[in-house]
Design an enzyme around this catalytic site. Structure first.
Site, short mmCIF file in Angstrom:
data_model
loop_
_atom_site.label_atom_id
_atom_site.label_comp_id
_atom_site.label_asym_id
_atom_site.label_seq_id
_atom_site.Cartn_x
_atom_site.Cartn_y
_atom_site.Cartn_z
N ARG A 163 -126.34 -27.99 43.75
CA ARG A 163 -127.28 -29.07 43.86
C ARG A 163 -128.36 -28.77 42.60
O ARG A 163 -129.35 -29.25 42.63
CB ARG A 163 -127.76 -29.69 44.99
CG ARG A 163 -126.81 -30.33 45.84
CD ARG A 163 -125.97 -31.54 45.13
NE ARG A 163 -125.41 -32.40 46.34
CZ ARG A 163 -124.18 -32.00 46.44
NH1 ARG A 163 -123.58 -31.30 45.87
NH2 ARG A 163 -123.51 -32.92 47.44
N SER A 233 -126.75 -38.58 50.27
CA SER A 233 -127.47 -37.56 50.78
C SER A 233 -128.88 -37.48 50.68
O SER A 233 -129.19 -37.48 49.27
CB SER A 233 -127.00 -36.28 50.83
OG SER A 233 -125.54 -36.28 51.32
N GLU A 329 -133.06 -34.31 48.14
CA GLU A 329 -132.30 -34.03 46.86
C GLU A 329 -132.35 -35.31 46.06
O GLU A 329 -132.08 -35.31 44.85
CB GLU A 329 -130.54 -34.28 47.35
CG GLU A 329 -129.72 -34.30 46.23
CD GLU A 329 -128.17 -34.74 46.93
OE1 GLU A 329 -127.71 -33.87 47.54
OE2 GLU A 329 -127.49 -35.68 46.23
#
Ligand code: FAD
Ligand code: EPU
Length: 350
Positions: A163, A233, A329
């Site tokens: 990520r 998420s 995120e």
């Protein structure tokens, strides 16, 4: 270049929250992007490039110019063993995955149904079901917002990690990704490294079978943003030290961990949140998804403040119980800049 004034951003981000912005520009080509950033009328205004808005939360009305990426075009060339795809940044990622399958070009099937633009995929190195963008990336092309020139980085230069990439680090806010190059093997090999796929290995003998199963799993686990607003998420899965992992594993033997090549152990944030009993927990219109604790949904008329309050509550609860600090995120933007939970709650609110 299509310009709109005083726009409601609700259709431009997948949380689907009513939030105004001063100017919205649809950039259909690189010249439009340059015009938006160079326009003397907007010189002093903050600017933000947006794809499909599937990884953002607007925490306040945006007093600046939002530029949406509408750069389109696909080109395929071949070498001995590879297909080389040059894809413009505004193409839709999930549509690209389907299109490659229809062309007999395989290797993207594990990354099916991830919302967003192709040009956004390198930023957090999108990943799912055992494959990350970095595994298929040949290069990324960006417009440098200082020099207004196009630069091409090879995959190594993008510094991809879980990520993460150079576009969230040293190039943050300095570039607009205009195209990506993908390399896909002509000799297809299934990637079944992810547990739930491994369990079905006997039937996963074609790219289409993997595509279908990944779509089925995703549809069963993740809420569809066109029905229930969300940004996937909300938090990243934390990577903790081995010592910390061993400490937690002693206290919670059922905890699973995945050692990372770059060091540390990745644990499931969804598991941590779930075991705090937070599934379904609601603040205002924001709710921890009842089936997937890592997803925060707009359960109806949520405000940005509801989402922030719930995210902070989750973060605090997990930190108190496990001593693990979750990092979001989802990217947050206030009226002018990128921001984050710590800034909002430790500087402004408390
Ligand atoms: P946006 O949300 O529009 O933008 C994200 C950030 O990138 C912003 O900071 C924006 O300013 C910046 N940006 C956008 N375009 C450019 C550009 N051209 N140049 C420079 N900066 C740019 N992600 C995964 O990795 N794996 C998953 O499995 C996954 N599943 C998801 C499921 C759902 C239901 C949802 C809603 C999201 C999911 N995500 C997942 C997150 C999301 O799909 C990815 O982060 C995606 O890459 C975001 O693309 P976007 O075009 O919507 O980006
Ligand atoms: N879990 C729970 N309770 C929950 C949710 C998950 O116990 O409510 C447990 C699961 O049982 C499983 C583990 O947590 O043992 C991991 O869950 P899952 O396989 O659903 O994956 P995830 O960690 O929640 C990650 C990515 C997703 C990606 C999937 C599949 C991150 C932050 N998220 O989710 O990406 O699609 O794996 O590869 O890495 C996104 O980034 O937006 C995203 C959706």
């Amino acid at each position: 270049m299509n310009v709109q004034v005083n726009v409601n951003l609700k259709p431009f981000h997948t949380f689907g929250i009513d939030i105004p912005c001063d100017f919205l520009v649809e950039a259909a080509n690189v010249d439009d992007v340059i015009d938006a950033y160079q326009n003397p009328q907007w010189k002093q205004l903050p600017k933000l490039i947006l794809g499909k808005g599937s990884n953002v939360l607007f925490t306040e009305p945006f007093h600046g110019v939002i530029i949406t990426n509408q750069l389109l075009g696909k080109k395929v060339t071949e070498s001995d063993k590879l297909f080389h795809l040059h894809i413009a940044g505004g193409e839709d990622w999930p549509s690209l995955v389907e299109w490659t399958l229809s062309q007999g070009i395989y290797g993207l099937e594990n990354l099916a149904l991830i919302p967003g633009c192709v040009g956004s995929a390198p930023i957090q190195n999108i990943g799912a079901y055992g494959v990350e963008f970095k595994d298929v990336c040949e290069y990324v092309e960006y417009l440098d917002l200082d020099t207004l020139t196009i630069t091409r980085l090879n995959s190594d230069q993008c510094l991809f990690a879980y990520r993460d990439s150079v576009f969230k680090q040293s190039l943050l806010g300095k570039v607009v990704i205009v195209a990506v190059g993908l390399k896909l093997n002509k000799a297809w090999k299934a990637n079944l490294s992810y547990g739930p796929l491994q369990a079905e290995k006997d039937i996963l003998t074609t790219p289409q079978a993997i595509f279908d199963l990944v779509c089925d799993i995703r549809r069963s686990k993740l809420p569809d943003p066109s029905v229930t607003g969300n940004a996937g998420s909300f938090f990243k899965n934390p990577v903790i030290t081995t010592e910390n992992f061993n400490r937690l594993k002693t206290a919670y033997p059922e905890l699973s961990g995945y050692p990372m090549t770059e060091g540390g152990v990745k644990i499931a944030a969804g598991w941590l949140i779930d075991r705090c009993g937070l599934k379904g927990h609601q603040i205002g219109g924001a709710q921890v998804h009842p089936q997937q604790a890592l997803v925060i949904v707009n359960a109806g008329e949520a405000t940005s403040k509801d989402i922030l309050d719930l995210a902070w509550f989750i973060r605090q609860t997990v930190s108190h119980k496990y001593g693990v600090d979750l990092e979001h995120e989802v990217r947050f933007f206030d009226s002018e800049h990128e921001t984050n939970l710590n800034n909002i709650f430790t500087e402004n609110h408390v």
